[in-house]
Design a protein around this motif. Sequence first.
Motif, PDB file in Angstrom:
ATOM      1  N   ALA A 283       0.838  -1.204   0.000  1.00 46.90           N
ATOM      2  CA  ALA A 283       0.000   0.000   0.000  1.00 46.90           C
ATOM      3  C   ALA A 283       0.868   1.248   0.000  1.00 46.90           C
ATOM      4  O   ALA A 283       0.605   2.200  -0.732  1.00 46.90           O
ATOM      5  CB  ALA A 283      -0.934  -0.004   1.212  1.00 46.90           C
ATOM      6  N   GLU A 284       1.916   1.217   0.801  1.00 48.77           N
ATOM      7  CA  GLU A 284       2.831   2.365   0.871  1.00 48.77           C
ATOM      8  C   GLU A 284       3.555   2.571  -0.460  1.00 48.77           C
ATOM      9  O   GLU A 284       3.724   3.699  -0.917  1.00 48.77           O
ATOM     10  CB  GLU A 284       3.835   2.158   2.001  1.00 48.77           C
ATOM     11  CG  GLU A 284       4.621   3.394   2.342  1.00 48.77           C
ATOM     12  CD  GLU A 284       5.468   3.216   3.594  1.00 48.77           C
ATOM     13  OE1 GLU A 284       6.567   3.781   3.617  1.00 48.77           O
ATOM     14  OE2 GLU A 284       5.029   2.517   4.522  1.00 48.77           O
ATOM     15  N   SER A 285       3.958   1.464  -1.099  1.00 53.52           N
ATOM     16  CA  SER A 285       4.659   1.583  -2.384  1.00 53.52           C
ATOM     17  C   SER A 285       3.748   2.131  -3.478  1.00 53.52           C
ATOM     18  O   SER A 285       4.220   2.691  -4.466  1.00 53.52           O
ATOM     19  CB  SER A 285       5.233   0.233  -2.812  1.00 53.52           C
ATOM     20  OG  SER A 285       4.216  -0.622  -3.281  1.00 53.52           O
ATOM     21  N   MET A 286       2.451   1.988  -3.303  1.00 54.71           N
ATOM     22  CA  MET A 286       1.477   2.500  -4.271  1.00 54.71           C
ATOM     23  C   MET A 286       1.083   3.941  -3.951  1.00 54.71           C
ATOM     24  O   MET A 286       0.225   4.514  -4.603  1.00 54.71           O
ATOM     25  CB  MET A 286       0.228   1.612  -4.290  1.00 54.71           C
ATOM     26  CG  MET A 286       0.499   0.184  -4.726  1.00 54.71           C
ATOM     27  SD  MET A 286       1.287   0.053  -6.337  1.00 54.71           S
ATOM     28  CE  MET A 286      -0.027   0.601  -7.389  1.00 54.71           C
ATOM     29  N   GLY A 287       1.708   4.503  -2.919  1.00 56.71           N
ATOM     30  CA  GLY A 287       1.459   5.893  -2.568  1.00 56.71           C
ATOM     31  C   GLY A 287       0.342   6.082  -1.562  1.00 56.71           C
ATOM     32  O   GLY A 287      -0.025   7.206  -1.244  1.00 56.71           O
TER      33      GLY A 287
END
Length: 115
Positions: A53-57
Motif C-alpha cells: 500500500a505504501e509503495s502504491m502511494g
Amino acid sequence: MELYDKANELAKAIQNCKEYVELVEAGKVLAEDEKTAHLVQDFLIMQAQLAYAESMGNKPIRKKIEQLNRMAEQLRKNETAMAYLQKYNRWQAMAGEVYQVIQNAMAEGMSILDK
C-alpha cells in the motif's frame, strides 16, 4: 541450453545455501506450534500488505499499523516465532540481492519499458 543449466545450478545452490536450509528447518519447528505459525503468517501478510500500500502511494492505515505492532509485541515474546522471523528476514535480504543481480543482468533487454 546453457542458461537453463545455470538456472538449475542456481536452484541447487539455493537449496544448499546455509541461510535457506536454516529457514526451512525453522519453518518445520514453527509448524509444530499451529497457533504461533498462524500468528507469524498473519504478521508477514499484514506487513506485506502495508508495504505494498505504501509503495502504491497510499498512507498506511493507523489501525493496521497498531494491529501490526500488537502482533509484533506478541511475537517478540515467542522464541520459536523470533527464530523463524530472524531466519526469514535474513533469507529475504539475501534472496532480494540475488534477484537484483538477475534483474540487472536483464535490464538492457527490458529498457524499452523505461520510456
